[in-house]
Motif scaffolding. Structure first.
Motif, short mmCIF file in Angstrom:
data_model
loop_
_atom_site.label_atom_id
_atom_site.label_comp_id
_atom_site.label_asym_id
_atom_site.label_seq_id
_atom_site.Cartn_x
_atom_site.Cartn_y
_atom_site.Cartn_z
N ALA A 177 -38.07 -31.98 70.87
CA ALA A 177 -38.18 -30.54 70.60
C ALA A 177 -38.37 -29.81 71.92
CB ALA A 177 -39.34 -30.25 69.65
N HIS A 178 -37.52 -28.82 72.16
CA HIS A 178 -37.61 -28.01 73.38
C HIS A 178 -38.51 -26.80 73.12
CE1 HIS A 178 -34.44 -30.09 75.70
NE2 HIS A 178 -33.92 -30.32 74.50
N THR A 179 -39.45 -26.60 74.00
CA THR A 179 -40.40 -25.49 73.84
C THR A 179 -40.16 -24.36 74.83
OG1 THR A 179 -41.97 -26.61 75.30
CG2 THR A 179 -42.18 -27.02 72.95
N GLU A 180 -39.25 -24.54 75.79
CA GLU A 180 -39.05 -23.51 76.79
C GLU A 180 -37.95 -22.52 76.40
OE1 GLU A 180 -36.32 -26.92 77.78
OE2 GLU A 180 -38.40 -26.65 77.16
N ASN A 181 -37.41 -22.66 75.21
CA ASN A 181 -36.31 -21.81 74.80
C ASN A 181 -36.83 -20.51 74.20
OD1 ASN A 181 -37.14 -23.83 72.78
ND2 ASN A 181 -35.93 -22.56 71.42
N ASP A 182 -35.90 -19.67 73.67
CA ASP A 182 -36.27 -18.39 73.09
C ASP A 182 -37.18 -18.59 71.87
OD1 ASP A 182 -34.67 -17.27 74.98
OD2 ASP A 182 -32.92 -17.12 73.67
N LYS A 183 -38.02 -17.55 71.61
CA LYS A 183 -38.93 -17.62 70.48
C LYS A 183 -38.22 -17.43 69.14
CE LYS A 183 -43.02 -16.11 73.04
NZ LYS A 183 -44.12 -15.13 73.12
N GLY A 184 -37.02 -16.90 69.16
CA GLY A 184 -36.32 -16.65 67.91
C GLY A 184 -35.52 -17.83 67.41
N GLN A 185 -35.73 -19.02 67.97
CA GLN A 185 -34.96 -20.19 67.54
C GLN A 185 -35.79 -21.45 67.76
OE1 GLN A 185 -32.48 -21.24 71.62
NE2 GLN A 185 -31.41 -20.16 69.99
N VAL A 186 -35.40 -22.52 67.05
CA VAL A 186 -35.97 -23.85 67.22
C VAL A 186 -34.86 -24.76 67.70
CG1 VAL A 186 -37.08 -25.80 66.10
CG2 VAL A 186 -37.70 -23.47 65.44
N LEU A 187 -35.08 -25.44 68.84
CA LEU A 187 -34.03 -26.24 69.47
C LEU A 187 -34.47 -27.70 69.48
CD1 LEU A 187 -32.00 -25.11 72.51
CD2 LEU A 187 -32.76 -27.46 72.40
N LEU A 188 -33.66 -28.56 68.86
CA LEU A 188 -33.97 -29.98 68.72
C LEU A 188 -32.81 -30.81 69.25
CD1 LEU A 188 -35.28 -29.93 65.04
CD2 LEU A 188 -36.67 -29.79 67.09
N ASP A 189 -33.15 -31.96 69.87
CA ASP A 189 -32.16 -32.95 70.29
C ASP A 189 -32.37 -34.21 69.46
OD1 ASP A 189 -31.04 -31.30 72.12
OD2 ASP A 189 -32.13 -32.10 73.85
N LEU A 190 -31.35 -34.59 68.70
CA LEU A 190 -31.42 -35.75 67.83
C LEU A 190 -30.57 -36.87 68.42
CD1 LEU A 190 -32.40 -33.49 65.89
CD2 LEU A 190 -31.28 -34.73 64.04
N TYR A 191 -31.21 -38.01 68.70
CA TYR A 191 -30.49 -39.20 69.18
C TYR A 191 -30.11 -40.02 67.95
CZ TYR A 191 -32.38 -37.79 73.69
OH TYR A 191 -32.67 -37.09 74.82
N ILE A 192 -28.83 -39.99 67.60
CA ILE A 192 -28.38 -40.59 66.34
C ILE A 192 -27.61 -41.87 66.63
CG2 ILE A 192 -28.31 -38.36 65.19
CD1 ILE A 192 -25.31 -38.39 65.46
N SER A 193 -27.67 -42.76 65.66
CA SER A 193 -26.92 -44.02 65.70
C SER A 193 -26.41 -44.30 64.30
CB SER A 193 -27.83 -45.15 66.20
OG SER A 193 -27.14 -46.39 66.13
N TYR A 194 -25.12 -44.48 64.20
CA TYR A 194 -24.53 -44.73 62.88
C TYR A 194 -23.59 -45.92 62.98
CZ TYR A 194 -21.77 -44.08 58.64
OH TYR A 194 -21.11 -44.27 57.45
N ILE A 195 -23.94 -46.99 62.28
CA ILE A 195 -23.07 -48.17 62.16
C ILE A 195 -22.82 -48.34 60.67
CG2 ILE A 195 -22.79 -50.60 62.70
CD1 ILE A 195 -24.87 -50.27 64.89
N GLY A 196 -21.77 -47.72 60.19
CA GLY A 196 -21.55 -47.63 58.75
C GLY A 196 -20.42 -48.51 58.25
N ASN A 197 -20.57 -48.97 57.01
CA ASN A 197 -19.53 -49.74 56.35
C ASN A 197 -18.66 -48.81 55.51
OD1 ASN A 197 -21.63 -49.15 54.66
ND2 ASN A 197 -21.64 -51.13 53.59
N VAL A 198 -18.08 -47.84 56.19
CA VAL A 198 -17.22 -46.86 55.54
C VAL A 198 -15.89 -47.51 55.18
CG1 VAL A 198 -16.08 -44.63 55.82
CG2 VAL A 198 -18.32 -45.02 56.83
N GLU A 199 -15.33 -47.10 54.05
CA GLU A 199 -14.00 -47.57 53.67
C GLU A 199 -13.22 -46.39 53.09
OE1 GLU A 199 -11.77 -51.15 51.17
OE2 GLU A 199 -13.95 -50.97 51.15
N ARG A 223 -27.37 -31.90 69.33
CA ARG A 223 -28.31 -30.78 69.41
C ARG A 223 -28.26 -29.99 68.11
NH1 ARG A 223 -29.47 -27.65 74.78
NH2 ARG A 223 -30.59 -29.62 74.92
N VAL A 224 -29.43 -29.67 67.60
CA VAL A 224 -29.56 -28.89 66.36
C VAL A 224 -30.36 -27.63 66.69
CG1 VAL A 224 -30.43 -28.86 64.01
CG2 VAL A 224 -29.47 -30.97 64.95
N ILE A 225 -29.79 -26.47 66.37
CA ILE A 225 -30.45 -25.19 66.63
C ILE A 225 -30.72 -24.52 65.29
CG2 ILE A 225 -30.27 -22.95 67.75
CD1 ILE A 225 -28.43 -24.16 69.79
N LEU A 226 -31.97 -24.18 65.06
CA LEU A 226 -32.37 -23.46 63.85
C LEU A 226 -32.58 -22.00 64.25
CD1 LEU A 226 -35.01 -26.01 62.49
CD2 LEU A 226 -32.53 -26.01 62.13
#
Length: 1384
Positions: A177-199, A223-226
């Motif tokens: 979670a970044h705290t140095e950004n603007d007060k009108g938004q919430v800024l998150l960095d999500l480290y994702i990993s997906y190993i799926g058995n999609v067909e 990055r996810v911005i609320l």
């Protein structure tokens, strides 16, 4: 501190003495070549000597074996020794290198302390993953599959046969979670990993092809911005998701070879598909999910960039040598070049031949969308004919560049033995104004780059939203529209929307702008084949600069397209500001030694705050005269600077602060004070009546706030008394002088001082009138009417010129730098345009009107001829109506009407033109001189005042003055006025276009009542201080000479009454405004009409239907056994006119009490026929009839208070109108003097009503051009309120289809909903037109306490969806209901 305001600064940052010198480029050494050659000879010499002296071969082999063994043992020993020394000296580096291999496989929360582990989120994702699979399956089947089928004819049989997202959910291995950004938004960095058995299986039946995906791996940081955060549930307005850097994506394809054999896909490869999928997930692409309605999704999907980074690629040193000679025996150099990447933006430098220390000296500019996060990647390669060799890479976090503003450093290359690269990076912030654009352009002239691209002064962001009503393709097919946007030589293309006339692109494009004054945006809407044009549009960037926010967000009409074709575009222009922090001197030492006994130094750094943003400089160690030489670029005017001493353990020591205003505040006046003498002072050593006779002068900035304080004392130690004189008291004195005795405070009652104060200021002595230039209001109006052309040259020949075709002509008209373009007439050598254009000109020598004709073609338009005429000739003749022969062609002529109107034209006629132009009725000239006593800004500072003038759709803006409450503009403007009685001039004052300072509304009709139509005076401002006012001159130019034509219509109006009531018979002739008419010997116009003998002989027959008795019972019960009643109503017929009464339920003696009126002729005897019926569900039963031929004409009288059941109102008089003829109407295709000889009559309920006669010209579809007379009787009293609902624009579709909409109206407050009305339903239309009228019987006093609620509803809404599309409430007390209001 030096403030340099520029967009792109190319000054070199001076290097310190410690900066290493750049070594000279190395070449091939001759000594090295000779030494290598000598070593080769030395190695071959023993072999030669052994053969020469006939030595034994075995002895030679034995010697070589001994030498080889000794050398191998020595090399092994040296290798062990070097390894031990390296391990001992670099133990820490060695350990970290081994540990990094382990950490690569660990999640991010292990390596980075600010990344948190979120196992609870993974458990939630595992639970909801099956439902995510259902959504994705629906998305693929219902949305993506139809889009793919529509994109190509080869894929029309494509379908998804199986969609299974598997049971392995996506995992979030860490979140930051970044705290140095603007007060009108919430800024998150999500480290994702997906190993799926999609067909997922896909089938294209046409080519018997099956393919699919079986397994997907995806790893990266998302990055996810609320934003925006709102004060209501669900708190978050929308969620935006994207990858800052390209994620690692691996797809296990099945049957990919078969899929790529399909036509249209055979040019693709596995890697290209990977690139397309990965780039879709990376910036600037964003996935936006709105959570609340009414959000500006376009702004979230394509926000303005965070800034611009200017990259200076300077040089490199000690690069690895890759070009070796003689199979590596001779060491060479490299031919290095660099590749720079920021997100999807890539740049390649030129290569430098044969050097390991190249000097590039190139400059690039990149758009930065997200910081922190985005990085600059630099890779260096050696240029080779076959495959380029890798020389190293480095990365720079652009978040560091934003904090430091300027970074100038050497960066070591990784993954290579040696080498480093010298890069200078500059962060350029964006400004929403053009105050410093000229300085930026001048500064950019000194910036050079070997890359060839000049530096930019601004960036342009274009958001392409949608278009409407595009024309069909040839063959009446729906187009596949795409858009090409060009700025100078840079062209970008949008995606293609297939088979639609109303495409929605929703894409953003960014351009670098060198000079906004000279560049345009060129927009071409084309079909997917890039050949057929669907429309075009050109927007000068100067138009954006004239807007307050440097943006245009609106619909634009497309040229060379359909009549209703338009496109919606949001264009934003932004510039930059730069500040240089140079050095400090004589700072306070804070780091003392030995408890303060030994004076030390400080480690100073600077905090700069400007525009609400704070930047921190680097720390200079142990220096009281530091040199920073750093650059900052920020919007704003007021600069706050603080200096601190950096400490390790405790709080940093404060060393001083300073605030700056970029511009000095000018003084408003000079205050002169003459102190003569005093009297009655307390007893002192010398005298109680001293005399000084001294004069003093003071600078006064704000006379309304400042005060003069006079303090008397004995030898500056013992106070005697004081005097306070507010400067504002001088403003009310004659000649701004106050000369008198003043009583002293703090002294004896008789103590006083003789003082003279005099204020001299040009700002205080306000001039009574403006002083415009001599040539103010000297312009005139040139009206150009392009009528038609004849005998044009045919350019569109067929069959190679064997068959003569026609042309698609259009005209270009140029006057004094202004250009107009007519519409294109398809396949016509004798086109009729009937278009009007108006140009405001100041007569000068050499001005000409040039008309050029062209044939519209797909590639290049053909020339059809031109001609010129002098503006001076037009001014001399005042009016010209003639044919002009085309030059430079074989045949052709053009019919043109030219009219010079030096002052005011006649009021607008009802003549219409094909280009919908409305002739102007007047010229309004406005001279804005100055303003006075404007209010302060909310921050307490003086405003930077600018004025915006608005009349109809024309808007002008003055320059923005420096900070002052009494700004001076001295600027003039002009407006074209269509209707002086209705239009009004609005002047809005604001500080730098953001904070309002007051406004002024000047109706143009007020100028008609003043002498010479000139208003030149001070005017008070609304929404400002009571003393705030503005000095301006408004001049309306009305022609008092003769006009060439006059349109009028002649008719007789008779108001008749019988026996009693009205006492007079009014007969008059109604004409237009009384302007003079030129004498014409050819025509004589009748002064009166000549109606028929029976004109005005009709009378009024008033019928009162009161009651009936003893009617027959028709509704029997039980098969007639029980006698019932009837439901009677009456039909009254008089001379072809029929009236029907109300139905009275179950009554044989009904009472109606209804009244009807019909106008009949007294000369013809007419019968009145009465019939009675019983109302039934199937067929009404007959109850009887009667008739009467003895008709008596009733007396017409004013309305009584009697009421009737059918709400009829008794008429008070009969109005007879005879329309005979018209003369000198505007030029049409048939006649300017039509004759009708028709009579009409009206029932008058109130003699205060008015008669409106409209003459309308229209073109019929069958080629006829009749002229219709519309006679409208309009009620004008205060007893009722009426509303007309014309239409609605831009409704959002509900699902795939358009909505079935209607409008509901209600006057609030209304608990019983008695005032509720609604229109008819308009089906399947997003731009419906209703044109319905509603009336409310209310007094005007009550209306002022009501508000009108207007709701647009969806008639086809289901019980699950909302039926309300939109709603607005109008406060009727704020509306001018007497004159009426019409607006969106």
């Amino acid at each position: 501190l030096s403030h340099n305001i520029t967009i792109l600064d190319a000054e070199q940052t001076p290097q310190g003495d410690s900066e290493p010198q750049t070594p000279k480029a190395k070449g091939i050494s001759a000594v090295a070549v000779l030494w290598t050659f000598g070593k080769c000879l030395g190695a071959l010499l023993p072999v030669y000597l052994a053969g020469y002296y006939r030595m034994s071969t075995s002895l030679l082999v034995f010697g070589m074996m001994v030498y080889t063994g000794w050398k191998h043992a020595r090399e092994a020993k040296e290798a062990r020794l070097r390894s031990a020394i390296q391990l001992f000296s670099n133990e820490e580096d060695y350990t970290s290198m081994k540990g990094s291999k382990i950490r690569r496989e660990l999640p991010a929360w292990v390596n980075f302390p600010d990344v948190e582990k979120v196992e609870w989120l993974n458990k939630v994702l595992q639970q909801v993953w099956p439902f995510v699979g259902q959504y994705l399956e629906k998305l693929l089947m219902d949305t993506i599959a139809p889009s793919i089928r529509a994109s190509s004819a080869h894929l029309q049989t494509l379908s998804f046969t199986k969609v299974d997202m598997g049971n392995k959910a996506m995992k979030v291995v860490g979140i930051k979670a970044h705290t140095e950004n603007d007060k009108g938004q919430v800024l998150l960095d999500l480290y994702i990993s997906y190993i799926g058995n999609v067909e997922i299986n896909v089938e294209v039946k046409r080519y018997f092809c099956k393919a699919g995906v079986k397994g997907i791996q995806l790893n990266g940081m998302m990055r996810v911005i609320l934003e925006p955060l709102i004060g209501d549930v669900p708190i978050v307005g929308a969620v935006s998701m994207f990858f800052i850097r390209r994620p690692k994506l691996d797809i296990n394809w099945t049957g990919l070879t078969n899929l790529l054999d399909i036509p249209g896909l055979n040019v693709m490869s596995d890697s290209m598909i990977m690139d397309a999928i990965a780039s879709f997930l990376v910036l600037p692409n964003r996935l936006v999910v709105p959570l609340v309605p009414g959000l500006h999704v376009a702004q979230l999907r394509s926000p303005l960039p965070r800034g611009v980074v200017r990259i200076h690629l300077l040089e490199a040193q000690n690069l690895a040598a890759k070009d070796n000679y003689v199979k590596g025996m001779m060491a060479g150099l490299s031919d290095p070049y660099a590749i720079l990447r920021v997100g999807p933006q890539t740049f390649t430098s030129h290569h430098v031949d044969n050097t390991d220390s190249p000097k590039w000296g190139e400059m690039y500019e990149v758009i930065v969308h997200e910081v922190p996060g985005q990085e600059l990647e630099v890779e260096v390669y050696d240029k080779d004919p076959d495959q380029d060799d890798f020389l190293g890479r480095t990365k720079v976090d652009l978040g560091i560049v934003k904090k430091s503003i300027a970074v100038d450093d050497w960066f070591t290359l990784k993954d290579t033995p040696s080498g480093r690269v010298h890069i200078r990076l500059e962060w350029l912030a964006l400004l929403p104004n053009t105050d410093r654009l000229d300085q930026i352009l001048k500064r950019n002239e000194s910036v050079t780059s070997k890359a060839g691209d000049p530096p930019s002064s601004a960036i342009l962001v274009v958001y392409l939203d949608k278009a409407e009503a595009l024309p069909m393709k040839k063959g009446n097919k729906e187009p596949n529209p795409m858009v090409q946007l060009s700025v100078q030589d840079i062209t970008r293309e949008s995606k293609t929307c297939y088979t639609t006339m109303n495409p929605e692109w929703e894409e953003a494009f960014t351009f670098f702008i060198q000079d906004p004054h000279k560049q345009d945006i060129d927009i071409q809407v084309k079909d997917a084949d890039r050949v057929q044009a669907l429309g075009s549009l050109s927007i000068p960037l100067s138009r954006l600069m004239s807007s307050s926010s440097l943006s245009l967000d609106q619909w634009f009409q497309l040229d060379n397209s359909g009549s209703a074709s338009r496109i919606y575009i949001n264009a934003v222009l932004r510039g930059l500001l730069r500040i240089h922090l140079l050095a400090g001197q004589n700072l306070v030492p804070k780091d003392n030694l030995m408890g303060g006994m030994v004076k030390g130094k400080s480690d100073p750094y600077v905090k700069i705050n400007i525009g609400g943003e704070t930047f921190t400089s680097r720390v200079i160690k142990a220096n009281l005269n530091p040199t920073w030489n750093e650059m900052y670029e920020l919007p704003g005017q007021e600069l706050h600077l603080e200096v601190f001493d950096k400490d390790m353990d405790m709080k940093d020591d404060f060393m001083g602060r300073q605030s700056f205003q970029n511009k000095a505040v000018p003084s408003a006046g000079l205050l002169f004070v003459f102190v003569e003498q005093a009297d009655g002072l307390p007893v002192c050593d010398r005298t109680t009546s001293p005399q000084w006779n001294e004069a003093f002068c003071f600078l006064v900035v704000d006379p309304r706030e400042e005060i003069l304080v006079v303090k008397l004392s004995h030898t500056w130690t013992l106070p005697i008394g004081s005097l306070v004189v507010p400067i504002k008291e001088l403003l009310s004195e004659p000649e701004l002088v106050l000369d008198q005795w003043f009583h002293l405070d703090g002294a004896s009652p008789e103590s006083q001082i003789l003082l003279r104060t005099e204020l001299k200021s040009p700002a205080m002595i306000l001039p009574p009138h403006t002083a415009p230039d001599i040539d103010f209001a000297s312009e005139g109006l040139l009206r150009i009417i392009l009528m038609e052309a004849q005998n044009l040259v045919a350019k569109d020949n067929k069959m190679g010129g064997m068959v003569k075709g026609k042309s698609d002509p259009y005209a270009k008209i140029s006057v004094d730098g202004l250009g107009f373009k007519s519409k294109v007439i398809k396949e016509d050598l004798n086109p009729v345009w009937n278009e009007m254009y108006e140009v405001v000109l100041r007569p000068q020598a050499g001005q000409e009107v040039q008309v050029e004709l062209f044939d519209k073609d797909m590639d290049q338009d053909d020339f059809l001829g031109r001609f010129k005429t002098s503006v001076a000739d037009i001014i001399r003749s005042q009016y010209s109506d003639q044919w002009y022969t085309l030059q430079d062609v074989k045949s052709g002529r053009v019919h043109l009407i030219l009219e010079w109107v030096p002052a005011v034209m006649q009021l607008s006629s009802l003549q219409s033109y094909q280009n919908k132009a409305v002739p102007s009725a007047a010229l309004l000239f406005v001279y804005l001189d100055r303003a006075d006593s404007l209010p302060f800004k909310k921050s307490g500072k003086e405003p930077k005042a600018g004025a915006e003038l608005v009349l109809n759709n024309t808007t002008y803006k003055t320059k923005v003055c420096e900070r002052s409450r009494s700004p001076q503009w001295n600027e003039s403007f002009y407006f074209l006025v269509q209707d002086p009685s209705q239009e009004m001039l609005i002047v809005k004052l604001s500080s730098a276009w953001d904070q309002p300072m007051g406004s002024l509304v000047l109706p143009v009709r007020e100028l008609l009542a003043v002498p010479q139509l000139v208003l030149d005076q001070w005017m008070h401002l609304d929404g400002a201080l009571p003393e705030s006012q503005i000095l301006m001159r408004a001049e309306l130019k009305v022609q008092k000479g003769k006009l060439h034509k006059k349109s009028y219509i002649c008719c007789v109006v008779c108001l008749c009454k019988y026996r009693t009531g009205l006492d007079t018979l009014a007969q008059s002739t109604v004409t237009s405004l009384p302007v003079e008419v030129m004498e014409s010997a050819e025509e004589t116009k009748p002064t009166h009409t000549s109606p028929a003998l029976d004109f005005g002989q009709e009378g009024l027959l008033r019928i009162h239907l009161l009651e009936a008795q003893n009617l027959i019972a028709k509704d029997n019960l039980m098969g007639g056994m029980v006698k019932g009643k009837s439901d009677p109503y009456a039909k009254i017929s008089v001379g072809g006119v029929t009236f029907k009464s109300l139905v009275i339920k179950e009554n044989l003696n009904p009472t109606w009490n209804e009244m009807y009126e019909v106008v009949v002729s007294q000369l013809s005897v007419q019968e009145i026929k009465f019939e009675a019926f019983d109302k039934d569900l199937d067929s009404d039963d007959f109850l009887g009839r009667c008739g009467s031929s003895n008709v008596e004409f009733f007396v017409l009288q004013l309305q009584s208070l009697q009421t009737y059941q059918n709400k009829a109102i008794s008429s008070a008089a009969l109005l007879f109108v005879h329309i005979e003829a018209a003369h000198s109407l505007p030029l049409c295709e048939r006649s300017t003097a039509p004759q009708w000889n028709e009579a009409f009559h009206f029932l008058i309920t109130d003699p205060k009503q008015i008669l409106v006669v409209k003459v309308i010209h229209f073109r019929a579809s069958a080629g006829l051009h009749p002229v219709e007379i519309a006679v409208l009787l309009q009620k004008k009293n205060n007893s009722f309120l009426s509303f007309v609902s014309p239409g609605t624009r831009g409704l959002l579709p509900q699902g795939k289809d358009a909505v079935d909409s209607y409008v509901s109206l209600m006057l609030l407050p209304d608990k019983a909903k008695a005032t509720k009305r609604k229109t008819a339903v308009r089906r399947k239309d997003l731009n419906p037109e209703y044109n319905e009228r509603f009336e409310y019987d209310l007094p005007l006093e009550e209306v002022r306490f009501r508000r009108l609620s207007v709701t647009v509803k969806n008639n086809s809404a289901s019980f699950r969806s909302k039926d309300v599309i939109g709603q607005v409430q109008i406060e009727l007390a704020q509306m001018d209901l007497r004159s009426g209001v019409t607006e969106w």
